[in-house]
Design a protein around this motif. Structure first.
Motif, short mmCIF file in Angstrom:
data_model
loop_
_atom_site.label_atom_id
_atom_site.label_comp_id
_atom_site.label_asym_id
_atom_site.label_seq_id
_atom_site.Cartn_x
_atom_site.Cartn_y
_atom_site.Cartn_z
N ILE A 71 0.84 -1.20 0.00
CA ILE A 71 0.00 0.00 0.00
C ILE A 71 0.87 1.25 0.00
CG2 ILE A 71 -1.65 1.36 1.36
CD1 ILE A 71 -2.86 -1.38 2.26
N ARG A 72 1.89 1.27 0.85
CA ARG A 72 2.78 2.44 0.93
C ARG A 72 3.47 2.69 -0.40
NH1 ARG A 72 7.70 1.54 2.00
NH2 ARG A 72 7.31 -0.20 3.39
N GLU A 73 4.01 1.63 -1.03
CA GLU A 73 4.72 1.79 -2.30
C GLU A 73 3.78 2.19 -3.43
OE1 GLU A 73 6.92 -1.77 -3.13
OE2 GLU A 73 8.32 -1.44 -1.47
N ILE A 107 0.82 9.87 -3.86
CA ILE A 107 -0.03 10.07 -2.69
C ILE A 107 0.85 9.96 -1.45
CG2 ILE A 107 -2.02 9.23 -1.37
CD1 ILE A 107 -3.00 7.92 -4.02
N PRO A 108 0.81 10.95 -0.55
CA PRO A 108 1.63 10.86 0.65
C PRO A 108 1.21 9.69 1.54
CG PRO A 108 0.30 12.87 0.67
CD PRO A 108 0.02 12.17 -0.61
N ASP A 109 2.17 9.12 2.25
CA ASP A 109 1.91 8.01 3.17
C ASP A 109 0.92 8.46 4.24
OD1 ASP A 109 1.96 5.74 4.72
OD2 ASP A 109 4.02 5.99 5.41
N GLN A 110 -0.14 7.71 4.39
CA GLN A 110 -1.17 8.05 5.38
C GLN A 110 -1.24 7.04 6.51
OE1 GLN A 110 -4.85 9.55 3.58
NE2 GLN A 110 -3.72 9.57 1.65
N GLY A 111 -0.13 6.31 6.71
CA GLY A 111 -0.09 5.35 7.81
C GLY A 111 -1.12 4.25 7.66
N ASP A 112 -1.75 3.93 8.78
CA ASP A 112 -2.67 2.80 8.75
C ASP A 112 -4.04 3.13 8.15
OD1 ASP A 112 -3.61 4.22 10.94
OD2 ASP A 112 -3.08 2.67 12.40
N LEU A 113 -4.24 4.35 7.66
CA LEU A 113 -5.48 4.63 6.92
C LEU A 113 -5.53 3.83 5.62
CD1 LEU A 113 -6.25 8.43 7.33
CD2 LEU A 113 -7.59 6.48 8.15
N GLY A 114 -4.37 3.60 5.02
CA GLY A 114 -4.34 2.76 3.82
C GLY A 114 -4.83 1.36 4.13
N THR A 131 -9.71 1.82 -6.94
CA THR A 131 -10.63 2.47 -6.01
C THR A 131 -9.92 2.85 -4.72
OG1 THR A 131 -12.43 1.18 -6.97
CG2 THR A 131 -12.85 2.23 -4.84
N LEU A 132 -9.09 1.96 -4.22
CA LEU A 132 -8.31 2.23 -3.01
C LEU A 132 -7.41 3.45 -3.21
CD1 LEU A 132 -7.08 1.52 -0.21
CD2 LEU A 132 -5.54 -0.01 -1.43
N LEU A 133 -6.71 3.51 -4.32
CA LEU A 133 -5.83 4.65 -4.57
C LEU A 133 -6.64 5.94 -4.70
CD1 LEU A 133 -3.27 2.93 -6.95
CD2 LEU A 133 -2.94 3.56 -4.55
N GLY A 134 -7.82 5.86 -5.28
CA GLY A 134 -8.68 7.03 -5.34
C GLY A 134 -9.11 7.48 -3.95
N ALA A 135 -9.43 6.54 -3.10
CA ALA A 135 -9.82 6.87 -1.72
C ALA A 135 -8.65 7.53 -0.98
CB ALA A 135 -10.29 5.64 -0.99
N LEU A 136 -7.46 6.97 -1.15
CA LEU A 136 -6.28 7.54 -0.48
C LEU A 136 -5.99 8.95 -1.01
CD1 LEU A 136 -3.93 4.45 -0.21
CD2 LEU A 136 -5.18 5.60 1.62
N ARG A 137 -6.19 9.12 -2.29
CA ARG A 137 -5.99 10.46 -2.88
C ARG A 137 -7.00 11.45 -2.27
NH1 ARG A 137 -5.51 8.92 -7.71
NH2 ARG A 137 -3.27 9.11 -7.87
N GLY A 138 -8.22 11.01 -2.12
CA GLY A 138 -9.26 11.85 -1.53
C GLY A 138 -9.02 12.19 -0.08
N TRP A 139 -8.34 11.33 0.64
CA TRP A 139 -8.06 11.57 2.06
C TRP A 139 -6.73 12.25 2.29
CZ3 TRP A 139 -10.38 10.33 6.86
CH2 TRP A 139 -11.71 9.91 6.75
N ALA A 140 -5.93 12.41 1.24
CA ALA A 140 -4.61 13.04 1.41
C ALA A 140 -4.79 14.47 1.89
CB ALA A 140 -3.85 13.01 0.09
#
Length: 191
Positions: free
Chosen positions: A129-131, A138-145, A179-188
């Motif tokens: 997820i981090r990589e 997308i910046p690392d968001q820790g365990d939100l990923g 979809t996951l990457l989109g969610a992480l982008r939205g939460w960045a």
């Protein structure tokens, strides 16, 4: 542990997983004991509930995923897709035994409390997820990923996408990763 104790424990876990795969989580310890060919008292000596036996089973599946993930040479999105695809294969292989029972605690609270079947899965997914996030900026968001992955790759949702919507299991991983990457982008965090 003595060999007969280890054998009985393994038989109980296997019986619980097979019954859950066939009947869902509405099974009783008496059913598990009968399938494992042990007494109900023996089953209860090993596990206080069917849920506990299934958590042990899921931990074993998590170990399989972790070993697979740690052995991979891929990087970024490709790694996340490969590991996620392996997870879906494991879910399909083990059926309803992979459907977690409900807890009154959320995923992150259980993860941070070191729930074994969640931490082993997190060990398998943290690097992918981090990589993948880093690869797409997308910046690392820790365990939100991990939180979002867990929500999207929940076995119930995988079965729903496959059985109800009709998406082939081979396509589910790549769609959910996007979809996951989109969610992480939205939460960045935004500047």
């Amino acid at each position: 542990m003595r060999s007969d104790t280890e054998r009985n424990r393994a038989r109980i876990i296997k019986a619980a997983s097979r019954l859950a795969a066939k009947h869902g989580n509405s099974i009783r310890m008496q059913d598990v004991a009968a399938k494992a060919e042990v007494s109900t008292a023996t089953a209860y000596r090993h596990f206080s509930s069917v849920d506990e036996a299934l958590a042990e089973f899921r931990f074993g599946v998590g170990e399989t995923l972790r070993e697979f993930s740690l052995a991979r040479d891929e990087w970024g999105v490709e790694l996340l897709e490969v590991v996620s695809r392996r997870w879906i294969e494991l879910v399909m292989k083990h059926g309803r035994a992979m459907v977690h029972t409900r807890s009154d605690q959320g995923y992150l609270k259980r993860l941070r409390a070191d729930a074994p079947y969640l931490t082993v899965q997190a060990d398998a997914l943290e690097r992918p997820i981090r990589e993948a996030a880093a690869e797409v900026g997308i910046p690392d968001q820790g365990d939100l990923g991990l939180f979002f992955w867990n929500s999207m790759f929940d076995p119930r949702e995988i079965f729903d996408l496959h059985e109800t919507v009709g998406i082939p299991s081979e396509q589910i991983a790549s769609r959910l990763v996007r979809t996951l990457l989109g969610a992480l982008r939205g939460w960045a965090p935004t500047d």
